[in-house]
Write an enzyme that holds these catalytic residues in place. Structure first.
Site, PDB file in Angstrom:
ATOM      1  CD  GLU A 110      48.018  59.075 -56.017  1.00 34.49           C
ATOM      2  OE1 GLU A 110      48.282  57.935 -56.426  1.00 34.49           O
ATOM      3  OE2 GLU A 110      48.373  60.100 -56.616  1.00 34.49           O
ATOM      4  NE  ARG A 112      47.879  54.024 -56.865  1.00 38.28           N
ATOM      5  CZ  ARG A 112      48.756  53.114 -57.249  1.00 38.28           C
ATOM      6  NH1 ARG A 112      49.462  52.458 -56.348  1.00 38.28           N
ATOM      7  NH2 ARG A 112      48.928  52.851 -58.530  1.00 38.28           N
ATOM      8  CE1 TYR A 140      49.598  49.968 -53.608  1.00 39.56           C
ATOM      9  CE2 TYR A 140      50.511  51.294 -51.817  1.00 39.56           C
ATOM     10  CZ  TYR A 140      49.789  51.203 -52.993  1.00 39.56           C
ATOM     11  OH  TYR A 140      49.252  52.341 -53.555  1.00 39.56           O
ATOM     12  CG  HIS A 151      55.420  54.153 -60.716  1.00 37.60           C
ATOM     13  ND1 HIS A 151      56.323  55.184 -60.603  1.00 37.60           N
ATOM     14  CD2 HIS A 151      54.287  54.607 -60.132  1.00 37.60           C
ATOM     15  CE1 HIS A 151      55.749  56.200 -59.966  1.00 37.60           C
ATOM     16  NE2 HIS A 151      54.524  55.865 -59.673  1.00 37.60           N
ATOM     17  CG  ASP A 198      47.352  54.886 -61.175  1.00 40.08           C
ATOM     18  OD1 ASP A 198      46.810  55.800 -61.830  1.00 40.08           O
ATOM     19  OD2 ASP A 198      48.198  55.098 -60.272  1.00 40.08           O
ATOM     20  CD  GLU A 219      45.523  58.707 -58.461  1.00 41.25           C
ATOM     21  OE1 GLU A 219      45.730  57.660 -59.105  1.00 41.25           O
ATOM     22  OE2 GLU A 219      46.319  59.661 -58.442  1.00 41.25           O
ATOM     23  CG  ASP A 234      62.373  56.459 -90.880  1.00 44.97           C
ATOM     24  OD1 ASP A 234      61.763  55.519 -90.312  1.00 44.97           O
ATOM     25  OD2 ASP A 234      62.266  56.700 -92.092  1.00 44.97           O
ATOM     26  CG  HIS A 253      52.170  55.898 -52.427  1.00 43.43           C
ATOM     27  ND1 HIS A 253      51.035  56.656 -52.324  1.00 43.43           N
ATOM     28  CD2 HIS A 253      51.746  54.601 -52.565  1.00 43.43           C
ATOM     29  CE1 HIS A 253      49.964  55.879 -52.430  1.00 43.43           C
ATOM     30  NE2 HIS A 253      50.369  54.624 -52.557  1.00 43.43           N
ATOM     31  CG  HIS A 304      53.399  63.094 -60.711  1.00 47.32           C
ATOM     32  ND1 HIS A 304      54.377  62.129 -60.716  1.00 47.32           N
ATOM     33  CD2 HIS A 304      52.249  62.440 -60.367  1.00 47.32           C
ATOM     34  CE1 HIS A 304      53.839  60.946 -60.405  1.00 47.32           C
ATOM     35  NE2 HIS A 304      52.561  61.114 -60.188  1.00 47.32           N
ATOM     36  CG  HIS A 343      50.252  63.699 -57.706  1.00 51.05           C
ATOM     37  ND1 HIS A 343      49.626  64.078 -58.868  1.00 51.05           N
ATOM     38  CD2 HIS A 343      50.031  62.363 -57.594  1.00 51.05           C
ATOM     39  CE1 HIS A 343      49.077  63.012 -59.437  1.00 51.05           C
ATOM     40  NE2 HIS A 343      49.294  61.962 -58.681  1.00 51.05           N
ATOM     41  CG  ASP A 400      46.738  60.136 -61.386  1.00 53.17           C
ATOM     42  OD1 ASP A 400      46.581  58.913 -61.538  1.00 53.17           O
ATOM     43  OD2 ASP A 400      47.673  60.626 -60.714  1.00 53.17           O
TER      44      ASP A 400
HETATM   45 MN   LIG Z   1      48.361  59.862 -58.944  1.00 47.15          MN
END
Ligand SMILES: [Mn+2]
Length: 436
Positions: free
Chosen positions: A381, A403, A385, A240, A257, A405, A37, A347, A358, A351, A268
């Site tokens: 960003e 990366r 890789y 991710h 990230d 960003e 619950d 990628h 996003h 965005h 972000d």
């Molecule tokens: Mn991003």
């Protein structure tokens, strides 16, 4: 802080964009169960929040076309016994004073009143596909209204997606929204700085995550805008990755990230740094190439620049650099055309950013990539890789994932980097991690 007047203006603006004889139905989020619950922490629906600033679950906002923005809220009634357990509710009596809506009714009256509100309307706008429960309720009401049509009422003709209209509105940030996004950015950069300073003494990815969340929470952001990615070594190549449970390897890069959410607005930010405070030769070469691509792409952000141009700059810079490093061989234009970079950069560079990480808003208009305009906010960003089984590159590059960003606002004449206070140049990063 966003004023009642601003929320009213947004409802009016939506009302003005609705075709005549249309009505918009914008549901609040509900509180989904996590297990047993126990509920997930509540997060309001972004469209509903954008139009109301109201942070309670189980509500519906109804806005009619016609410009005045007449709005009706259905929400939970006051209930002393339940409020004893879960805290105060707004109820109906104060809804006008607190939210500026024209009318408020208990949610229990929705089934009775919605057919009346829809009677005589032709078009219904709501967020298509977002909630099957609300969707079923709207369609059921539609049938009821339709069955009454023979008594002389015009019948409904169609359902339309409200997200398209709201996406365009939300894409352009007001001064008040930008103030909230600056705060989200400020707290986010503070969290990253804390994590960088702490990392050499830590052993596991989740400990680094704890440093981020500690600083976010301490500075008033109790939610992250998305699940934090703390990826050490080869895990950085999983875009991710959120397991965050591995050892921080002494000679590895750590890709972080993470963004705090402030009053439902997101930041972000990604930084990649060496755990021991010193980039290896290979790590540094890749890092500086990604940094070069990011700087070139940010420099291009200004009104009139097409969205896809940012990715094009990133792809060109990375491809040229990969050729210089001997990782790709051939002529740059041809390599770009073949997409030779795609096994290492898979990628998009950007965005929209806002209430959603996003954020909504179209990326193409009339079949063409959208031109940037003042007060849009977007990320920049780029990354590279080298997956550990990427056989096309020499082994010394494998396992490196980078990366970088930042969050960029388009200004009247150029751009503003909302997260510029967090160092990104390789040598500045090293200084921070070493604690010098
Ligand atoms: Mn991003």
């Amino acid at each position: 802080m966003i004023t009642i007047e601003e929320y009213k203006k947004r409802r009016q603006a939506l009302s003005q964009q609705l075709p005549s004889n249309a009505v918009a139905l914008i549901p609040a989020a509900s509180e989904p169960l996590r297990n047993g619950d126990a509920h997930y922490r509540f997060r309001q629906d972004s469209d509903f929040y954008y139009l109301t600033g109201f942070n309670e679950p189980d509500a519906l906002l109804v806005i009619c076309s016609g410009g005045a923005g007449e709005s009706v809220l259905f929400n939970r009634p006051r209930n002393e016994a339940e409020e004893q357990w879960t805290g105060p509710r707004l109820g109906q009596e104060d809804a006008n004073a607190v939210l500026g809506v024209d009318f408020a009714f208990p949610l229990s009256r929705l089934d009775e009143m919605l057919p009346q509100l829809l009677a005589g309307k032709s078009l219904v706008y709501y967020p298509l596909g977002r909630s099957s429960q609300w969707e079923a309720r709207f369609r059921e009401t539609w049938f009821r209204v339709k069955n009454n049509a023979r008594r002389g009422l015009a019948s409904l003709e169609g359902f339309y997606d409200s997200s398209c209209l709201l996406g365009e509105m939300r894409l352009f940030k007001s001064d008040a929204e930008l103030a909230l996004m600056r705060e989200a950015a400020r707290v986010t950069t503070a969290g990253h700085r804390r994590a960088m300073r702490a990392c050499s003494a830590l052993t596991h990815e989740y400990q680094l995550e704890a440093e981020l969340v500690y600083e976010f929470t301490r500075q008033g952001c109790r939610d992250v805008a998305y699940d934090s990615i703390v990826a050490s070594g080869p895990a950085a190549c999983v875009l991710h990755y959120t397991e965050n449970n591995q050892l921080l390897r002494p000679n590895a890069l750590i890709l972080v990230d993470a963004g705090a959410e402030y009053q439902n607005y997101a930041a972000d930010v990604t930084r990649t740094y060496p755990k021991n405070g010193t980039f290896s030769h290979e790590q540094r070469q890749i890092y500086e190439l990604v940094y070069l691509a990011q700087q070139a792409a940010i420099a291009a952000v200004q009104p009139g620049c097409r969205f896809e141009q940012i990715q094009a700059i990133v792809v060109r810079t990375l491809t040229e650099g990969l050729v210089d490093l001997g990782i790709l061989t051939g002529e740059v234009d041809g390599l770009i055309e073949q997409g030779a970079y795609r096994s290492m950069y898979m990628h998009q560079s950007s965005h929209w950013l806002g209430l959603d990480v996003h954020d909504c808003g179209n990326y193409r208009v009339n079949g063409e990539s959208r031109r940037l305009a003042p007060n849009m906010v977007l990320t920049v960003e780029p990354g590279l890789y080298f997956h550990h089984d990427l056989q096309t590159v020499a082994s010394r590059w494998r396992g490196i994932g980078v990366r970088i960003e930042d969050d960029i606002r388009v200004t009247e004449s150029g751009h503003e980097n909302l997260t510029a206070s967090l160092p990104a140049a390789a040598s500045d990063i090293e200084v921070l991690v070493r604690g010098e």
